[in-house]
Design a protein around this motif. Structure first.
Motif, PDB file in Angstrom:
ATOM      1  N   PRO A 143      41.335  44.295  42.780  1.00  0.00           N
ATOM      2  CA  PRO A 143      42.717  44.557  43.199  1.00  0.00           C
ATOM      3  C   PRO A 143      43.684  44.523  42.023  1.00  0.00           C
ATOM      4  O   PRO A 143      43.448  43.828  41.031  1.00  0.00           O
ATOM      5  CB  PRO A 143      42.997  43.420  44.191  1.00  0.00           C
ATOM      6  CG  PRO A 143      42.035  42.339  43.823  1.00  0.00           C
ATOM      7  CD  PRO A 143      40.813  43.035  43.330  1.00  0.00           C
ATOM      8  N   GLY A 144      44.778  45.263  42.144  1.00  0.00           N
ATOM      9  CA  GLY A 144      45.715  45.409  41.046  1.00  0.00           C
ATOM     10  C   GLY A 144      46.418  44.132  40.632  1.00  0.00           C
ATOM     11  O   GLY A 144      46.857  44.009  39.485  1.00  0.00           O
ATOM     12  N   HIS A 145      46.531  43.154  41.549  1.00  0.00           N
ATOM     13  CA  HIS A 145      47.224  41.909  41.210  1.00  0.00           C
ATOM     14  C   HIS A 145      46.353  40.978  40.369  1.00  0.00           C
ATOM     15  O   HIS A 145      46.828  39.982  39.833  1.00  0.00           O
ATOM     16  CB  HIS A 145      47.667  41.179  42.486  1.00  0.00           C
ATOM     17  CG  HIS A 145      46.527  40.753  43.372  1.00  0.00           C
ATOM     18  ND1 HIS A 145      45.764  39.626  43.133  1.00  0.00           N
ATOM     19  CD2 HIS A 145      46.018  41.326  44.495  1.00  0.00           C
ATOM     20  CE1 HIS A 145      44.838  39.514  44.071  1.00  0.00           C
ATOM     21  NE2 HIS A 145      44.962  40.524  44.910  1.00  0.00           N
ATOM     22  N   GLN A 146      45.084  41.299  40.232  1.00  0.00           N
ATOM     23  CA  GLN A 146      44.146  40.451  39.490  1.00  0.00           C
ATOM     24  C   GLN A 146      44.178  40.862  38.020  1.00  0.00           C
ATOM     25  O   GLN A 146      43.411  41.703  37.568  1.00  0.00           O
ATOM     26  CB  GLN A 146      42.742  40.625  40.082  1.00  0.00           C
ATOM     27  CG  GLN A 146      41.700  39.654  39.565  1.00  0.00           C
ATOM     28  CD  GLN A 146      40.419  39.756  40.364  1.00  0.00           C
ATOM     29  OE1 GLN A 146      40.331  39.284  41.485  1.00  0.00           O
ATOM     30  NE2 GLN A 146      39.416  40.400  39.796  1.00  0.00           N
ATOM     31  N   LYS A 147      45.069  40.273  37.252  1.00  0.00           N
ATOM     32  CA  LYS A 147      45.337  40.722  35.890  1.00  0.00           C
ATOM     33  C   LYS A 147      44.329  40.205  34.863  1.00  0.00           C
ATOM     34  O   LYS A 147      44.123  40.833  33.832  1.00  0.00           O
ATOM     35  CB  LYS A 147      46.744  40.280  35.462  1.00  0.00           C
ATOM     36  CG  LYS A 147      47.862  40.731  36.391  1.00  0.00           C
ATOM     37  CD  LYS A 147      47.999  42.235  36.415  1.00  0.00           C
ATOM     38  CE  LYS A 147      49.195  42.658  37.253  1.00  0.00           C
ATOM     39  NZ  LYS A 147      49.326  44.132  37.348  1.00  0.00           N
ATOM     40  N   ASN A 163      47.133  45.517  32.857  1.00  0.00           N
ATOM     41  CA  ASN A 163      47.832  46.180  33.955  1.00  0.00           C
ATOM     42  C   ASN A 163      47.071  47.458  34.298  1.00  0.00           C
ATOM     43  O   ASN A 163      46.805  48.286  33.421  1.00  0.00           O
ATOM     44  CB  ASN A 163      49.271  46.520  33.555  1.00  0.00           C
ATOM     45  CG  ASN A 163      50.121  45.283  33.349  1.00  0.00           C
ATOM     46  OD1 ASN A 163      50.109  44.365  34.169  1.00  0.00           O
ATOM     47  ND2 ASN A 163      50.850  45.234  32.244  1.00  0.00           N
ATOM     48  N   PHE A 164      46.711  47.607  35.557  1.00  0.00           N
ATOM     49  CA  PHE A 164      45.902  48.757  35.943  1.00  0.00           C
ATOM     50  C   PHE A 164      46.148  49.095  37.406  1.00  0.00           C
ATOM     51  O   PHE A 164      46.734  48.319  38.166  1.00  0.00           O
ATOM     52  CB  PHE A 164      44.415  48.463  35.726  1.00  0.00           C
ATOM     53  CG  PHE A 164      43.870  47.378  36.614  1.00  0.00           C
ATOM     54  CD1 PHE A 164      43.296  47.685  37.841  1.00  0.00           C
ATOM     55  CD2 PHE A 164      43.945  46.044  36.229  1.00  0.00           C
ATOM     56  CE1 PHE A 164      42.805  46.684  38.670  1.00  0.00           C
ATOM     57  CE2 PHE A 164      43.452  45.040  37.050  1.00  0.00           C
ATOM     58  CZ  PHE A 164      42.884  45.362  38.268  1.00  0.00           C
ATOM     59  N   THR A 165      45.682  50.266  37.776  1.00  0.00           N
ATOM     60  CA  THR A 165      45.683  50.707  39.166  1.00  0.00           C
ATOM     61  C   THR A 165      44.239  50.750  39.643  1.00  0.00           C
ATOM     62  O   THR A 165      43.383  51.303  38.941  1.00  0.00           O
ATOM     63  CB  THR A 165      46.307  52.108  39.292  1.00  0.00           C
ATOM     64  OG1 THR A 165      47.645  52.076  38.791  1.00  0.00           O
ATOM     65  CG2 THR A 165      46.316  52.571  40.741  1.00  0.00           C
ATOM     66  N   PRO A 166      43.929  50.136  40.797  1.00  0.00           N
ATOM     67  CA  PRO A 166      42.546  50.188  41.289  1.00  0.00           C
ATOM     68  C   PRO A 166      42.027  51.624  41.335  1.00  0.00           C
ATOM     69  O   PRO A 166      42.718  52.532  41.794  1.00  0.00           O
ATOM     70  CB  PRO A 166      42.660  49.584  42.696  1.00  0.00           C
ATOM     71  CG  PRO A 166      43.837  48.663  42.605  1.00  0.00           C
ATOM     72  CD  PRO A 166      44.808  49.350  41.684  1.00  0.00           C
ATOM     73  N   GLY A 167      40.822  51.814  40.843  1.00  0.00           N
ATOM     74  CA  GLY A 167      40.255  53.155  40.749  1.00  0.00           C
ATOM     75  C   GLY A 167      40.394  53.759  39.366  1.00  0.00           C
ATOM     76  O   GLY A 167      39.721  54.741  39.044  1.00  0.00           O
TER      77      GLY A 167
END
Length: 209
Positions: free
Chosen positions: A190-194, A160-164
């Motif tokens: 992108p954030g949805h790419q887990k 789980n991450f935030t882009p950037g």
């Protein structure tokens, strides 16, 4: 006269270089620090091999201090407080520490070599940093010196991450680099790419790859 001055300066420079080389070789050949104990936050005690940097020693026990330069002493991110055992602040650290930080016993972990037992303080939030194993999925050329590196997560297989947000990429030893090194990179996916992260990595002269 000018030739004599230049010759004298050259000789002194060679002598200094020779002495520095001898000191490095002597430490490499004869220094044996054995096992050392690092006390972390007065709670945990880590047994490490003496002679390694504090940054590498902590990494080996899954305690990851931020480090954008991979331990080259240029970013100044791997600061921690060393309460006992580190000796005086080194010249390579002074430009990266404020007077207040030096007074509060902060040091640059990649520049401190573990030669004896240490007592250190590490921010509690750093213990929440996780290590992920990945496989290289693909490497794409974006420009002549920038590559898009796609890493597929293996263990754990999602993140789980935030882009950037930044990740610390650890490269295992290979033909050119004889020891593990690390660099910090901003996540470009992108954030949805887990299950996959993408990094844009620029080639620099004498880089690690």
């Amino acid at each position: 006269m000018l030739i004599q001055i230049i010759t004298t300066v050259a000789i002194l420079s060679l002598i200094n270089a020779g002495l520095a080389l001898l000191l490095v070789l002597a430490e490499h050949l004869f220094a044996n620090y054995g096992n050392c104990i690092i006390s972390v936050n007065s709670e945990d005690e880590l047994t490490v091999i003496g002679g390694m940097s504090l940054l590498s020693s902590l990494n080996s026990h899954k305690i990851f201090l931020p480090s954008a330069c991979g331990g080259r002493g240029t970013c100044g991110y791997c600061k921690c407080q060393i309460m006992e055992g580190a000796g005086s602040v080194l010249p390579t650290e002074t430009s990266l520490l404020t007077e207040s930080e030096i007074s509060d016993q902060f040091r640059i972990a990649c520049q401190v070599k573990v030669k004896n037992d240490l007592s250190i303080k590490v921010p509690e939030e750093l213990f929440n940093i996780k290590e992920f194993s990945t496989d290289v999925d693909s490497i794409l050329d974006l420009t002549h010196d920038i590559k898009l590196v796609r890493l597929r997560l293996v263990d754990p297989d999602e993140i789980n991450f935030t882009p950037g947000q930044y990740v610390q990429l650890i490269s295992q030893p290979y033909e050119k680099i004889k020891e593990s090194v690390s660099r910090a990179y901003s996540i470009a996916s992108p954030g949805h790419q887990k299950g996959m992260i993408e990094l844009m990595i620029r080639l620099v002269p004498d880089g690690i790859c």
